[in-house]
Structures are given as structure tokens and as C-alpha cells.
Write a protein that holds these residues in place. Structure first.
Motif, PDB file in Angstrom:
ATOM      1  N   GLU A 151       3.096  18.313 -53.058  1.00  0.00           N
ATOM      2  CA  GLU A 151       1.787  18.589 -52.413  1.00  0.00           C
ATOM      3  C   GLU A 151       0.633  18.315 -53.378  1.00  0.00           C
ATOM      4  O   GLU A 151      -0.371  17.676 -53.018  1.00  0.00           O
ATOM      5  N   ALA A 152       0.749  18.761 -54.637  1.00  0.00           N
ATOM      6  CA  ALA A 152      -0.318  18.531 -55.611  1.00  0.00           C
ATOM      7  C   ALA A 152      -0.477  17.048 -55.908  1.00  0.00           C
ATOM      8  O   ALA A 152      -1.601  16.541 -56.084  1.00  0.00           O
ATOM      9  N   THR A 153       0.681  16.340 -55.959  1.00  0.00           N
ATOM     10  CA  THR A 153       0.614  14.897 -56.229  1.00  0.00           C
ATOM     11  C   THR A 153      -0.106  14.172 -55.093  1.00  0.00           C
ATOM     12  O   THR A 153      -0.942  13.275 -55.326  1.00  0.00           O
ATOM     13  N   ASN A 154       0.216  14.507 -53.865  1.00  0.00           N
ATOM     14  CA  ASN A 154      -0.442  13.857 -52.706  1.00  0.00           C
ATOM     15  C   ASN A 154      -1.958  14.140 -52.678  1.00  0.00           C
ATOM     16  O   ASN A 154      -2.773  13.262 -52.381  1.00  0.00           O
ATOM     17  N   ILE A 155      -2.355  15.391 -52.963  1.00  0.00           N
ATOM     18  CA  ILE A 155      -3.801  15.727 -52.969  1.00  0.00           C
ATOM     19  C   ILE A 155      -4.529  14.953 -54.053  1.00  0.00           C
ATOM     20  O   ILE A 155      -5.637  14.416 -53.842  1.00  0.00           O
ATOM     21  N   LEU A 156      -3.880  14.834 -55.245  1.00  0.00           N
ATOM     22  CA  LEU A 156      -4.524  14.097 -56.335  1.00  0.00           C
ATOM     23  C   LEU A 156      -4.673  12.628 -55.988  1.00  0.00           C
ATOM     24  O   LEU A 156      -5.716  12.003 -56.259  1.00  0.00           O
ATOM     25  N   THR A 157      -3.626  12.080 -55.341  1.00  0.00           N
ATOM     26  CA  THR A 157      -3.694  10.657 -54.961  1.00  0.00           C
ATOM     27  C   THR A 157      -4.820  10.415 -53.946  1.00  0.00           C
ATOM     28  O   THR A 157      -5.614   9.462 -54.072  1.00  0.00           O
ATOM     29  N   ALA A 158      -4.914  11.266 -52.944  1.00  0.00           N
ATOM     30  CA  ALA A 158      -5.971  11.101 -51.926  1.00  0.00           C
ATOM     31  C   ALA A 158      -7.361  11.308 -52.523  1.00  0.00           C
ATOM     32  O   ALA A 158      -8.322  10.577 -52.205  1.00  0.00           O
ATOM     33  N   THR A 159      -7.467  12.283 -53.408  1.00  0.00           N
ATOM     34  CA  THR A 159      -8.780  12.560 -54.004  1.00  0.00           C
ATOM     35  C   THR A 159      -9.237  11.412 -54.884  1.00  0.00           C
ATOM     36  O   THR A 159     -10.415  11.017 -54.883  1.00  0.00           O
ATOM     37  N   ARG A 160      -8.300  10.830 -55.677  1.00  0.00           N
ATOM     38  CA  ARG A 160      -8.656   9.683 -56.516  1.00  0.00           C
ATOM     39  C   ARG A 160      -9.107   8.487 -55.657  1.00  0.00           C
ATOM     40  O   ARG A 160     -10.042   7.766 -56.008  1.00  0.00           O
ATOM     41  N   LYS A 161      -8.385   8.269 -54.590  1.00  0.00           N
ATOM     42  CA  LYS A 161      -8.741   7.143 -53.703  1.00  0.00           C
ATOM     43  C   LYS A 161     -10.163   7.316 -53.129  1.00  0.00           C
ATOM     44  O   LYS A 161     -10.971   6.386 -53.114  1.00  0.00           O
ATOM     45  N   CYS A 162     -10.460   8.547 -52.669  1.00  0.00           N
ATOM     46  CA  CYS A 162     -11.820   8.827 -52.125  1.00  0.00           C
ATOM     47  C   CYS A 162     -12.874   8.703 -53.226  1.00  0.00           C
ATOM     48  O   CYS A 162     -13.962   8.189 -53.004  1.00  0.00           O
ATOM     49  N   PHE A 163     -12.503   9.170 -54.453  1.00  0.00           N
ATOM     50  CA  PHE A 163     -13.457   9.098 -55.551  1.00  0.00           C
ATOM     51  C   PHE A 163     -13.821   7.651 -55.866  1.00  0.00           C
ATOM     52  O   PHE A 163     -14.987   7.318 -56.118  1.00  0.00           O
ATOM     53  N   ARG A 164     -12.764   6.762 -55.914  1.00  0.00           N
ATOM     54  CA  ARG A 164     -13.043   5.350 -56.221  1.00  0.00           C
ATOM     55  C   ARG A 164     -13.992   4.744 -55.173  1.00  0.00           C
ATOM     56  O   ARG A 164     -14.907   3.985 -55.506  1.00  0.00           O
ATOM     57  N   HIS A 165     -13.758   5.060 -53.916  1.00  0.00           N
ATOM     58  CA  HIS A 165     -14.605   4.505 -52.840  1.00  0.00           C
ATOM     59  C   HIS A 165     -16.066   4.994 -52.960  1.00  0.00           C
ATOM     60  O   HIS A 165     -17.013   4.199 -52.901  1.00  0.00           O
ATOM     61  N   ILE A 166     -16.217   6.328 -53.150  1.00  0.00           N
ATOM     62  CA  ILE A 166     -17.569   6.882 -53.271  1.00  0.00           C
ATOM     63  C   ILE A 166     -18.257   6.373 -54.532  1.00  0.00           C
ATOM     64  O   ILE A 166     -19.469   6.092 -54.543  1.00  0.00           O
ATOM     65  N   ALA A 167     -17.484   6.202 -55.623  1.00  0.00           N
ATOM     66  CA  ALA A 167     -18.062   5.714 -56.873  1.00  0.00           C
ATOM     67  C   ALA A 167     -18.596   4.298 -56.716  1.00  0.00           C
ATOM     68  O   ALA A 167     -19.670   3.954 -57.234  1.00  0.00           O
TER      69      ALA A 167
END
Length: 747
Positions: free
Chosen positions: A110-126
Motif C-alpha cells: 500500500e505504501a509503495t503504491n501511494i508513493l508511486t502515484a504521488t511521484r507521478k502526480c508530482f512530476r506532472h504538476i512540476a
């Protein structure tokens, strides 16, 4: 900067207005007035250029940069907030992922999936955030430079406009500089001449034994302004103590004058004079040597005495001699002439007093509204039928609603003159004019062909465009006026129309012999009427067989000719119809003639070039004259004998008409072929009322010219007197007809 610039423009405009005021005050100096006006116009142009500059600055910098700050930077701030929020979420996901225990496989996934999704959203917003930064930086550079470029172009245009403006003014300024150099030379020369004259006068004064205050030692009994002598005198108080008031000598030093057999004085130049002695013929003057003051003399009348003191012995002798000469001159006048003048002046004074006693204010508000609306058809708007109209067209004699009055006003005053029945003041002759016509009379003329052409008259609820088109067609284009007008005149309200056979033989005007009281035995039976002198029924055939010219009023009886104006004509011209109707006092027929295109200043070459206004004077109707004047008649057009309407009214003794013409700007200085102006004619006829009006008008004109009150009516006393005469002429004309009545009795 913009606010300060606007304050600068406001101050500059005040300065420019001051220059214009200075130019108006220098109206008698053409050089100063012309140049100041030219410079003030240039300054006004510069103020306009400044205003344009500040408007462009506001648009180029303030408005444009404010848009960049409020819109673009606001969007960037929103993107920054979103980036910071996602960054915080990524940090939280990293921390949570690091804290998960190895043996808890479910939490690890669960923690791995949340980190993966959060990184993906961060790259897009960045990426979006970086894009916003780059776009904003590039737009910032363009916006700033674009604003400054527009700012500099605005200044470039401003200075170009100023350069062009002053380039055109430069030759004018150089020419003025040359004139100023010449003015300096002329001023130096004039200064030398004045100094030389001043020195010469001082030398002459030293050789003469004159007091410095002896400003006027001579007198003139035949002075043009009627003032025999004038100057400053000390006056002893007339109270019981007979004091000279030593503490305040300025209170008893007055400006005295001898004029019109009276001794008067004034405290100040503009004050009304106070009469000390009513009639110098009843007085004596003597030296006073038995009092403590020097240079005193006393004027004694049957009711009181006046002790006066001059500034020197020579001035005292001059005043005494002037009073004695005025007394002697008054006694040398013919006794019968003075008695006649007294008899004729006393009724004139009485007329003024009675006029003031019965004086009413100009009809205003509801009184004018009620009187005008009582006329048939006037209770509704003449053009749309709306009830209770509160406006009127004074030259047409109709009532209008407020919307139609606005349309009439847009036609121009040469077609319709609009006035409020409740808000404006109404002169009595104008109110009588409105009561002589009315909506029914005018619509019978201007809507005669309305049914034939098939045009529908607009109603009160119609569109404004429809009303405007109808009113313009009715009064400007006159599409509904009957082109083939009948020769029989429209009946005046309350007037009995004669049959055609009798109408053709109507008398054209009063005979001079009857007016002057010289009627002989050839016409023993004469009766007066409203329109002139007409023969009685016994001699009607004999007298009406030949038409008398209206100009016979001023011709010898041997020179009288038959008037071709009043001969039978099946279809006379509109100008001739207007000419006839003016004499007959028939306002409806006059309105019809004007509707058919009659020229209001039409000239009858066969009647000494007389105009309809002159005929109206001969007809004796004040309202007819007012109608023609309201429709553009020129009050100063004269006939072949050089006599205008004012001349004719004076000759005929029509006081009300004289008052009306003077109010309408008649030139009383014009002379006829005999070199006589209206005032000299009135003096010869001993018509005290007309003499009073003419002299008052002349004095008022001179006063306005001396005080620079051009275009203003004059003082209140002058207006009150003319208002009294207007009231009497309209409401009590018999009080102003006493001279004609006395002549008729003599005849």
C-alpha cells in the motif's frame, strides 16, 4: 504621476481662463485683445494635448500592467500553490514508505503504491509549474517593454503636436515682438509729450488766479443732456439744528446739478437723484453773508429753503448766475405752450400711477395655462391629441404636449418657438396672441388636405419617429396645406364676415384729415371703429366707391391716390394676403398666408414699399404686430419715406405699439426723409406717454453702453415702467388712447 499631471492640467486651464478674462476686459484695446485671445487658444490646445498624453499613459502603462498583475500573476500564484501542495504530499508519502515494517507485506504494498502515484502526480504538476514560470518570465519582459514603448511613443506624439502648434504660432509671435518694440518707442515719445504738456499746464496755472477745485465755472442753458451746470456743493442739514456736520463733512458734500428746471443732488454717481427744488420758476437765489461760513448761497422756494456752500467765490457766483439764468429761461417760454405741456404731462403721470396701482405681475403658471386652454381645441395637444398640454408654440399659437414640444424645438425657432405654459413668464400681448389663434384655427390651415392625401394623424401613444415625421411634414414641408387657397379670409374669432360684394369695398385705412382733426364738410358723418375711421351707413356707397391708400395718413389731401393693394383680386399672392390681413387685424388669415409661403417682410412697391408690420401699425392692433414679430418680422425695415414701424406708431399715437417695438429692439435714432426721428415726432405731437417711453429707452441704452452692459435689458426701474405700459396696452388700452380721443372730439 498621472494624478499630478491631471492637477497640472486643471491649474493650467485656470490660468488660461484668466488670460481669456483679461482679453475680454481689454476689449477696447484691439492689439491686446487679439493677441491674448490667440495665446489663450494656443494654451487650450496644449491643455488638450496634455490630456491626450495622460490618457495614453493610463492606457499604455497603468491599464496594461494592471492586467498583467491581476490576471497572469494570479494564475501563476494558483499554480504555485498547487505545486507546493503536491510537494508536501510526496514528502508525506516518502516518510510513510520509510516507516513501514518489512514483515507487514500488506502495508508495504500500500505504501509503495501511494508513493508511486504521488511521484507521478508530482512530476506532472512540476512540469506545469515550470511551464508557468517560463511563460510568465517571457510575458513579463514583453509586457514591460511594450508598455514603455507605448509610453515613449505617446510622448513623441505629444512633443510633435506641440512643435507643430508653436511652429504655426512663431511668425505671429515674431510679428508681435516687432510691434512691441515700436510700442516701446511710441510710449517713450508719448511720455515726453505728456511731461512737456504737464509742465506747460503748471506754468499756466501758476499765472492764473484759479482755485484748484474750480473744475467747472461755466454753464450752458441749451446743453444737449439738459444739465445746465453740475458740481460738488456742501449742503446744510434741513433738520431743526441746521448743522453742517463738521465731524463727517463727507456726509453733506453732494454732487448737485441744475437740469429740467430742477435742482437735484446725488450721494454717489449711480444713486437716484434727490430733487431739492421741484420748479426753479417758483424760487429765488441770494448770497448769504451773515453766517460764519464763506461762499454760501441760499435757494428759497415757497415751501423750504436750501443753504449751499461752494468751494470758492468764483464757483458761488457761477452757481448763482446759473440758477438765475435757468429761472429766466423758464419764464421766457411761451405761456400757452407750457400750459399745454402741463395739461398733457399730468395725464401721462396719472397713467403711470394708475398703471402702477393696477399693475399685475406677468402672467405665469396656472393662470396662463387656464386662459390658453380655454380656447377651442387647446385642451388637447395640437399634433397628437394628448390631453392637458403644458407647452405652447408662440409663433403658431398652438398648445403642445411635452413630447411634441421637444420635436417642435428641434425644428428651429424659424419654424416654431416653444415656451412652457407653467414655467415661463408670459407678457400680456403674447398671451392675447395665443388667445386669438388656437389649435382649431391652425389645424384648419395646416391639416386642410389631411384626409385627401390619406395620411393618418398620430395619436398620443404613437412612436416618437411617427410623430416627428408628421410634424415635419405638417409645419416644415406643409404637405397638408390647401394649395389653392380661397380668397375669402378665415373669420377672426368673434368677427362677422362681410359678403364678398361688401368685402371687396372695405375701407383701406383712416384718413389723415380725420386723424389730425381737420375733417371738412365733405365727410360730415364719420364714426370710429376698431380698425380705423369708417363712414356712416348713409354715405357708405359714396365713401367706399374709391379705396383710400393707407399712405394717405402722411400725404396732403391733394396727393391722395387710390390704393391698388385693396383692389379686387381672385387669387392674390400670399404676401399681399398677409399685407391685407395685417391691416384688417385678422390673425387667422395672416397665419394662413404664412402657411402658403408669404414672406413676413414682404414689401408692397405700390404702397411706398410698406411691409405687413407697417400695415399692422396702421390697423391699430398690438396683437397683430406681436404675431408678425414672433414670426420673424424685421422691426427696422423702413418704407420709401424712411419711416419704420416705430415712426408710424409714433405718428399715429399708438403707445402700446411704441412700447412693443422698443422692447423688440427698434432703432429710435433712425430718421425719415424729413430728418425726423420718432422722438422729435412725438415731441411735436405733445404725446407725453410716447415721449416718456422713447426718452427712457434712450437713457437706458446710453447707460448700458457706458457701463458695458451689452445685450442686457437694463435696470429694474426701466423694465417696470415698460411692463406697466405693456399691461395698459393689453388690458386697458383706453388709458393710452386719450390723444386720439381728444383729436376725434376736436374733429
Amino acid at each position: 504621476m498621472i494624478d499630478t499631471g491631471k492637477a497640472f492640467c486643471t491649474a493650467n486651464k485656470q490660468f488660461m481662463n484668466g488670460i481669456r478674462d483679461l482679453a475680454q476686459y481689454s476689449c477696447k484695446d484691439e492689439l491686446v485683445e487679439t493677441n491674448l485671445s490667440k495665446f489663450s487658444d494656443t494654451l487650450q490646445e496644449m491643455i488638450n494635448y496634455h490630456n491626450i498624453l495622460f490618457d495614453q499613459i493610463q492606457r499604455s502603462i497603468k491599464t496594461q500592467l494592471q492586467t498583467f498583475v491581476k490576471e497572469d500573476i494570479r494564475k501563476f500564484k494558483d499554480a504555485k500553490k498547487q505545486f507546493e501542495k503536491v510537494s508536501e504530499e510526496k514528502e508525506n508519502a516518502l516518510v510513510k514508505n520509510a516507516q513501514v515494517q518489512r514483515n507487514k507485506q500488506h502495508e508495504v504494498e500500500e505504501a509503495t503504491n501511494i508513493l508511486t502515484a504521488t511521484r507521478k502526480c508530482f512530476r506532472h504538476i512540476a512540469l506545469d509549474y515550470v511551464l508557468q514560470i517560463n511563460v510568465l518570465q517571457s510575458k513579463r519582459r514583453a509586457e514591460i517593454l511594450k508598455s514603455m514603448l507605448s509610453f515613449m511613443y505617446a510622448h513623441l506624439a505629444f512633443f510633435h503636436q506641440g512643435y507643430d502648434l508653436f511652429s504655426e504660432l512663431e511668425p505671429y509671435m515674431k510679428e508681435l515682438g516687432a510691434k512691441l518694440d515700436q510700442l516701446a518707442v511710441d510710449a517713450a515719445k508719448e511720455k515726453r509729450d505728456m511731461e512737456q504738456k504737464h509742465s506747460t499746464i503748471q506754468q499756466k496755472a501758476a499765472l492764473q488766479d484759479y482755485s484748484s477745485d474750480d473744475t467747472k465755472l461755466e454753464y450752458n442753458v441749451d446743453a444737449a443732456n439738459g444739465i445746465v451746470m453740475e458740481g460738488y456743493l456742501f449742503k446744510r442739514a434741513s433738520n431743526a439744528f441746521k448743522t453742517w456736520n463738521r465731524k463727517k463733512p463727507d456726509h453733506i458734500r453732494r454732487w448737485f446739478s441744475i437740469q429740467n428746471n430742477q435742482l437735484v443732488y446725488q450721494k454717489k454717481f449711480k444713486d437716484n437723484p434727490t430733487v431739492v427744488v421741484e420748479d426753479l420758476r417758483l424760487c429765488t437765489v441770494k448770497h448769504c453773508e451773515d453766517i460764519e461760513r464763506r461762499f454760501c448761497f441760499e435757494v428759497v422756494s415757497p415751501t423750504k429753503s436750501c443753504m449751499l456752500q461752494a468751494d470758492s467765490e468764483k464757483l458761488r457766483q457761477a452757481w448763482i448766475k446759473a440758477v438765475q439764468t435757468s429761472i429766466a429761461t423758464a419764464y421766457r417760454e411761451k405761456g400757452d405752450e407750457s400750459e399745454k405741456q402741463e395739461k398733457k404731462s399730468s395725464p401721462s403721470t396719472g397713467s403711470l400711477e394708475s398703471g402702477s396701482e393696477t399693475k399685475e405681475k406677468l402672467l405665469k403658471g396656472e393662470s396662463a395655462l387656464q386662459r390658453v386652454q380655454c380656447i377651442p381645441g387647446n385642451a388637447a395637444c395640437c399634433d397628437c391629441g394628448l390631453a392637458d398640454p403644458r407647452w405652447a408654440s408662440i409663433n403658431l399659437g398652438i398648445t403642445l404636449c411635452i413630447e411634441c414640444s421637444g420635436i417642435h424645438r428641434s425644428l428651429g425657432v424659424h419654424f416654431s418657438k416653444v415656451r412652457s405654459l407653467t414655467l415661463d413668464s408670459w407678457e400680456p400681448e403674447l398671451l392675447k396672441l395665443m388667445c386669438e389663434l388656437g389649435n382649431d384655427v391652425i389645424n384648419r390651415i395646416y391639416e386642410a388636405k389631411l384626409e385627401k392625401v390619406g395620411v393618418k394623424k398620430p395619436q398620443s401613444g404613437s412612436q416618437r419617429q411617427e410623430k416627428e415625421a408628421y410634424i415635419r411634414a405638417k409645419y416644415v414641408e406643409r404637405k397638408f396645406v390647401e394649395k389653392q387657397a380661397a380668397s375669402v379670409p378665415l373669420p377672426e374669432p368673434g368677427t362677422k364676415v362681410l359678403p364678398p360684394s361688401q368685402e371687396e369695398k372695405r375701407h383701406s385705412g383712416p384718413e389723415k384729415s380725420l386723424l389730425a382733426g381737420e375733417q371738412g364738410a365733405a365727410s360730415p358723418k364719420v364714426r370710429s371703429s376698431d380698425s380705423g375711421i369708417q363712414p356712416s351707413s348713409d354715405d357708405s356707397r359714396e365713401h367706399l366707391a374709391s379705396t383710400i391708400s393707407a399712405n394717405s395718413l402722411y400725404e396732403p389731401e391733394g396727393d391722395k391716390q387710390e390704393s391698388p393693394v385693396f383692389c379686387d383680386s381672385k387669387q392674390p399672392s400670399p404676401g399681399l394676403r398677409l399685407y391685407r390681413a395685417a391691416f384688417e387685424k385678422n390673425l387667422p388669415q395672416m397665419a394662413e398666408a404664412l402657411a402658403h409661403g408669404a414672406e413676413v417682410n414682404w414689401v408692397n412697391v405700390e404702397e411706398n414699399k410698406a411691409t405687413p408690420l407697417i400695415q399692422a401699425v396702421r390697423g391699430g392692433s398690438l396683437v397683430t404686430c406681436e404675431f408678425l414679430l414672433q414670426n420673424g418680422a424685421n422691426v427696422n425695415i423702413r418704407d420709401m419715406k424712411g419711416r419704420g414701424p416705430l415712426h408710424h406708431a409714433t405718428v399715429l399715437g399708438h403707445t402700446g405699439q411704441v412700447c412693443l417695438f422698443l422692447k423688440r429692439g427698434a432703432n429710435q435714432h433712425a430718421t425719415d426723409e424729413d430728418g425726423k426721428d420718432p422722438l422729435s415726432i412725438a415731441v411735436e405731437a405733445a404725446n407725453a406717454d410716447i415721449v416718456t417711453l422713447l426718452r427712457l429707452a434712450r437713457m437706458n441704452e446710453e447707460m448700458r453702453e457706458s457701463e458695458g452692459l451689452y445685450g442686457q435689458p437694463g435696470d429694474e426701474i426701466y423694465q417696470d415702467i415698460f411692463r406697466d405700459f405693456s399691461q395698459m396696452a393689453s388690458n386697458n388700452p383706453e388709458k393710452l388712447n386719450r390723444f386720439q380721443q381728444s383729436d376725434s372730439k376736436k374733429s
